[in-house]
Design a protein around this motif. Structure first.
Motif, mmCIF file in Angstrom:
data_model
loop_
_atom_site.group_PDB
_atom_site.id
_atom_site.type_symbol
_atom_site.label_atom_id
_atom_site.label_comp_id
_atom_site.label_asym_id
_atom_site.label_seq_id
_atom_site.Cartn_x
_atom_site.Cartn_y
_atom_site.Cartn_z
ATOM 1 N N PHE A 170 -7.469 11.516 -12.783
ATOM 2 C CA PHE A 170 -6.654 11.677 -13.985
ATOM 3 C C PHE A 170 -5.457 10.727 -14.052
ATOM 4 N N VAL A 171 -5.148 10.004 -12.967
ATOM 5 C CA VAL A 171 -4.003 9.106 -12.959
ATOM 6 C C VAL A 171 -4.423 7.757 -12.386
ATOM 7 N N ASP A 172 -3.600 6.756 -12.615
ATOM 8 C CA ASP A 172 -3.757 5.468 -11.943
ATOM 9 C C ASP A 172 -2.384 4.814 -11.872
ATOM 10 N N SER A 173 -2.292 3.690 -11.172
ATOM 11 C CA SER A 173 -0.997 3.057 -10.936
ATOM 12 C C SER A 173 -0.389 2.458 -12.188
ATOM 13 N N GLY A 174 -1.137 2.414 -13.290
ATOM 14 C CA GLY A 174 -0.592 1.849 -14.518
ATOM 15 C C GLY A 174 -0.200 2.874 -15.559
ATOM 16 N N CYS A 175 -0.354 4.172 -15.270
ATOM 17 C CA CYS A 175 -0.010 5.196 -16.260
ATOM 18 C C CYS A 175 1.490 5.494 -16.219
ATOM 19 N N GLN A 176 1.950 6.314 -17.142
ATOM 20 C CA GLN A 176 3.327 6.794 -17.173
ATOM 21 C C GLN A 176 3.311 8.290 -16.899
ATOM 22 N N LEU A 177 4.315 8.781 -16.175
ATOM 23 C CA LEU A 177 4.424 10.208 -15.879
ATOM 24 C C LEU A 177 5.704 10.768 -16.486
ATOM 25 N N LEU A 178 5.593 11.957 -17.083
ATOM 26 C CA LEU A 178 6.737 12.660 -17.642
ATOM 27 C C LEU A 178 6.591 14.144 -17.321
ATOM 28 N N LEU A 179 7.708 14.854 -17.255
ATOM 29 C CA LEU A 179 7.676 16.286 -16.972
ATOM 30 C C LEU A 179 7.829 17.059 -18.271
ATOM 31 N N SER A 180 6.813 17.836 -18.628
ATOM 32 C CA SER A 180 6.857 18.677 -19.816
ATOM 33 C C SER A 180 6.800 20.142 -19.395
ATOM 34 N N ARG A 181 7.014 21.038 -20.342
ATOM 35 C CA ARG A 181 6.990 22.462 -20.009
ATOM 36 C C ARG A 181 5.592 22.943 -19.657
ATOM 37 N N LYS A 182 4.561 22.154 -19.997
ATOM 38 C CA LYS A 182 3.191 22.534 -19.680
ATOM 39 C C LYS A 182 2.655 21.856 -18.432
ATOM 40 N N GLY A 183 3.485 21.074 -17.744
ATOM 41 C CA GLY A 183 3.062 20.379 -16.533
ATOM 42 C C GLY A 183 3.399 18.905 -16.610
ATOM 43 N N LEU A 184 2.850 18.128 -15.691
ATOM 44 C CA LEU A 184 3.060 16.684 -15.702
ATOM 45 C C LEU A 184 2.262 16.065 -16.843
ATOM 46 N N LEU A 185 2.924 15.259 -17.640
ATOM 47 C CA LEU A 185 2.276 14.572 -18.745
ATOM 48 C C LEU A 185 1.875 13.175 -18.285
ATOM 49 N N VAL A 186 0.603 12.871 -18.330
ATOM 50 C CA VAL A 186 0.077 11.563 -17.944
ATOM 51 C C VAL A 186 -0.171 10.755 -19.204
ATOM 52 N N VAL A 187 0.541 9.652 -19.346
ATOM 53 C CA VAL A 187 0.419 8.787 -20.512
ATOM 54 C C VAL A 187 -0.450 7.600 -20.129
ATOM 55 N N GLY A 188 -1.661 7.570 -20.629
ATOM 56 C CA GLY A 188 -2.585 6.481 -20.351
ATOM 57 C C GLY A 188 -2.595 5.456 -21.458
ATOM 58 N N ARG A 189 -3.593 4.601 -21.433
ATOM 59 C CA ARG A 189 -3.694 3.541 -22.430
ATOM 60 C C ARG A 189 -3.986 4.100 -23.813
ATOM 61 N N GLN A 190 -4.818 5.146 -23.858
ATOM 62 C CA GLN A 190 -5.206 5.707 -25.145
ATOM 63 C C GLN A 190 -5.177 7.232 -25.162
ATOM 64 N N GLY A 193 0.780 -1.228 0.000
ATOM 65 C CA GLY A 193 0.000 0.000 0.000
ATOM 66 C C GLY A 193 0.810 1.275 0.000
ATOM 67 N N SER A 194 2.134 1.164 0.063
ATOM 68 C CA SER A 194 2.984 2.349 0.074
ATOM 69 C C SER A 194 3.281 2.815 -1.344
ATOM 70 N N TRP A 195 3.924 3.988 -1.465
ATOM 71 C CA TRP A 195 4.283 4.511 -2.779
ATOM 72 C C TRP A 195 5.274 3.596 -3.488
ATOM 73 N N LEU A 196 6.124 2.897 -2.736
ATOM 74 C CA LEU A 196 7.138 2.028 -3.334
ATOM 75 C C LEU A 196 6.626 0.612 -3.538
ATOM 76 N N GLY A 197 5.659 0.206 -2.741
ATOM 77 C CA GLY A 197 5.146 -1.154 -2.853
ATOM 78 C C GLY A 197 4.078 -1.332 -3.908
ATOM 79 N N GLY A 198 3.689 -0.246 -4.590
ATOM 80 C CA GLY A 198 2.674 -0.339 -5.628
ATOM 81 C C GLY A 198 3.197 -0.976 -6.904
ATOM 82 N N ALA A 199 2.451 -0.817 -7.993
ATOM 83 C CA ALA A 199 2.834 -1.409 -9.274
ATOM 84 C C ALA A 199 4.246 -0.987 -9.649
ATOM 85 N N PHE A 200 5.116 -1.963 -9.942
ATOM 86 C CA PHE A 200 6.521 -1.633 -10.169
ATOM 87 C C PHE A 200 6.695 -0.757 -11.392
ATOM 88 N N ARG A 201 5.922 -1.003 -12.422
ATOM 89 C CA ARG A 201 6.019 -0.203 -13.640
ATOM 90 C C ARG A 201 5.039 0.968 -13.637
#
Length: 624
Positions: A596-616, A548-556
């Protein structure tokens, strides 16, 4: 190290290591054979660990008798010992030679949402499970119990050939199986305490329980005790071990079902009922094979969900598609829609603050401007990287470089554990081959420095890169400047001693956050190590998977470094982590980001804010 096989001396080469587990190292012998060598008590992985040293000593003592009595007549899908590896006099068993499997994926990969989205259909998963079912039944018919049945001990070759490995831990005759994996441990084998430790021997019944866990994980991308338990009262709170002992599963109304997983209702009621009976009501027995053989999956034409029901369980068939708003606000969070596709987002990166991405649609891999860089169906074995308008595709021991208006270029690379050793940071691409690390230069490839051939894992950020290897008793890490030649090696890391199953890394500025996943003592453990560009370890943390911790969640799961902080995506929203006095701590939660996020998304830092990469979809988040 010298060992003897069938009276012939064999030299063990660390550069030909195939894998590393908690109890043994595996090496390529050539000629279609692999060598499994048990770790002795003095192995570097056990340095300073008295309990592990004693366990290694006991295992070696038992193997002197057990491997000489190994049963014959097991099914061909079981990778059994072919000949014993001994000392010069043939008296001491050190390991054994076995058939080497090529082009395989562990069954655990089939339970990863990202792997399934990359082109692994549920129909193929069913074929794998049916094949594995037949093998397990045949093992039991031979009077043998697997004991430590888990999804890392099953390797899938080809379309659906499921092989059982680590046969030396099988239970037969008077030899019991002393090892176990917590996620697959039958609670009926446990005592009355609060620890996930067996007090009763393994059996055919516990093997089938573990098979059912593996089947659920592969079909739904979540195990029976996944998700997060939100107890209604403080008295009802339970640890991960408590959840198992109290049968608090994903069927419990107070468990938050993980959003990246496939919905429970995608499976037919008969199969869901069987899973409930096993995990909640303690039903045991062989898994009913017809429940698998009768599965017929289809893809909903409206929402794209793959299901095995007569109608889509998540929407009304043929419902009109909704158009996402350009932006939406929740509390102090503004989410702006950037891109969506009816296909699948495959890979994304940010260069100089601008996002770039690759997606699959209309039977082609396409860049952000819609141009096709590769035509064909989804291929889950491919690994991708982006460098400006150039697209890199890694498969096995080569990387294909696709640049607009030019024929593809092919780079030969090392591929330890099936991971092609290449990376990019927007300005350069880097790759390891033939014992050296290379970078593309103005006048051609430039040699950065020497690395361990065939064993190096590689990551790179805007300012520096990081690499490491673990092969036999050899362990090492190095860093290198992204713009200069030369590397600093011989770095000391807080290495995990168990089987390394995955690794990933996040960069920003002068820091890298290295994440390692290992299987050890029956548990899955996640490590985070924060390193500076000079190679010094600045902070570290360890957590049990699923705690349940930030590190114990989905590894990817989604992670992004912003300055001195790490942002992690969970099903409950973003969490910010910081290093304090050498320790990593979660310092703030952002519940307004939950939609807007879940444990399976990808996060990246862009000049417009955090970019959330979802399934589609691609979405940017700005937080006040």
């Amino acid at each position: 190290m010298d060992i003897w096989l069938d009276g012939a001396k064999v030299r063990v080469d660390p550069a030909r290591a195939l894998g590393k587990g908690g109890e043994a190292d595996v090496f390529d012998l050539g000629g279609g054979l692999a060598l499994k060598l048990f770790k002795p008590p003095e192995h570097p992985d056990y340095a300073g660990l008295a309990a592990e040293q004693a366990a290694a000593r006991a295992r070696l003592d038992e193997h002197q008798r057990k491997l000489r009595a190994f049963p014959s007549g097991l099914p061909g899908r079981v990778v059994t010992p072919r000949s014993l590896a001994t000392d010069r006099k043939g008296r001491t068993v050190l390991g054994y030679a076995m058939r080497k499997l090529d082009g395989v994926e562990p069954l655990s990969r089939f339970g990863e949402p990202s792997f399934r989205r990359a082109g692994v259909a549920s129909e193929r998963v069913v074929k794998v499970l049916c094949d594995l079912h037949q093998t397990l039944a045949a093992v039991h018919s031979a009077g043998v119990v697997v004991g430590d049945f888990n999804d890392l001990n099953v390797l899938v070759a080809g379309e659906a050939d499921a092989h059982l490995i680590d046969a030396d831990s099988f239970q037969f005759g008077g030899f019991t199986c002393s090892v176990f994996t917590e996620r697959f441990l039958d609670p009926l084998r446990m005592g009355s305490g609060q620890a996930l430790v067996p007090s009763r021997p393994a059996s055919e019944q516990s093997d089938w329980y573990a098979f059912t866990v593996a089947a659920m994980q592969a079909l739904l991308c979540v195990g029976p005790h996944g998700g997060v338990y939100r107890a209604r009262t403080s008295a009802a709170r339970a640890t991960p071990a408590g959840r198992v002992l109290q049968r608090i599963t994903v069927f419990h109304p107070d468990v938050r079902y993980p959003r990246p997983a496939l919905p429970l209702r995608t499976l037919p009621d008969a199969l869901l009922h069987h899973l409930f009976r096993v995990f909640v009501e303690d039903q045991r027995g062989a898994f009913p094979l017809p429940l698998l053989e009768q599965l017929r999956f289809q893809v909903c034409a409206s929402c794209g969900v793959e299901h095995a029901r007569s109608t889509c369980p998540t929407c009304q068939p043929h419902a009109a598609a909704t158009v996402a708003p350009v932006s939406s606000v929740r509390g102090q969070v503004t989410a702006t829609h950037l891109f969506s596709t009816r296909g699948l987002l495959i890979h994304a990166s940010v260069e100089d603050g601008a996002p770039r991405w690759l997606y699959h649609a209309d039977d082609a891999y396409r860049r952000e401007d819609g141009r096709a860089v590769w035509r064909g169906p989804l291929d889950p074995s491919s690994r991708w990287a982006l460098q400006g308008e150039v697209t890199l595709r890694g498969r096995g021991g080569q990387v294909e470089v696709h640049a607009p208006g030019r024929p593809p270029e092919v780079l030969g690379v090392d591929a330890p554990g099936g991971h092609p050793a290449f990376a990019t940071n927007g300005r350069h691409r880097y790759w390891a081959t033939a014992g050296a690390l290379w970078r593309d230069g103005v006048h051609g490839p430039e040699r950065i420095g020497d690395v361990l051939q065939g064993q190096t894992r590689l990551f790179v950020g805007p300012r520096f890169g990081l690499g490491f290897h673990r092969a036999g008793g050899l362990r090492g890490a190095f860093v290198f400047d992204a713009e200069r030649l030369g590397l600093r090696d011989g770095l000391s890391l807080p290495w995990p001693s168990g089987q390394l199953t995955d690794a990933t890394c996040c960069f920003d500025g002068p820091q890298a956050w290295l994440f390692l996943a290992e299987e050890t003592a029956g548990r899955t453990v996640h490590h985070c190590i924060v390193m500076g560009a000079e190679g010094a370890v600045r902070a570290s943390a360890v957590a049990d998977a699923g705690d349940g911790s930030w590190l114990g969640g989905a590894f990817r799961g989604g992670r992004c470094v912003v300055g001195e902080s790490l942002f992690c995506a969970t099903d409950a929203g973003l969490v910010r982590v910081e290093a304090r006095n050498g320790r990593l701590e979660a310092v703030r939660e952002f519940p307004d980001t939950e939609p807007f996020v879940d444990s399976g998304c990808q996060l990246l830092l862009s000049r417009k804010g955090l970019l959330v990469v979802g399934r589609q979809t691609l979405t940017t988040l700005r937080m006040a």
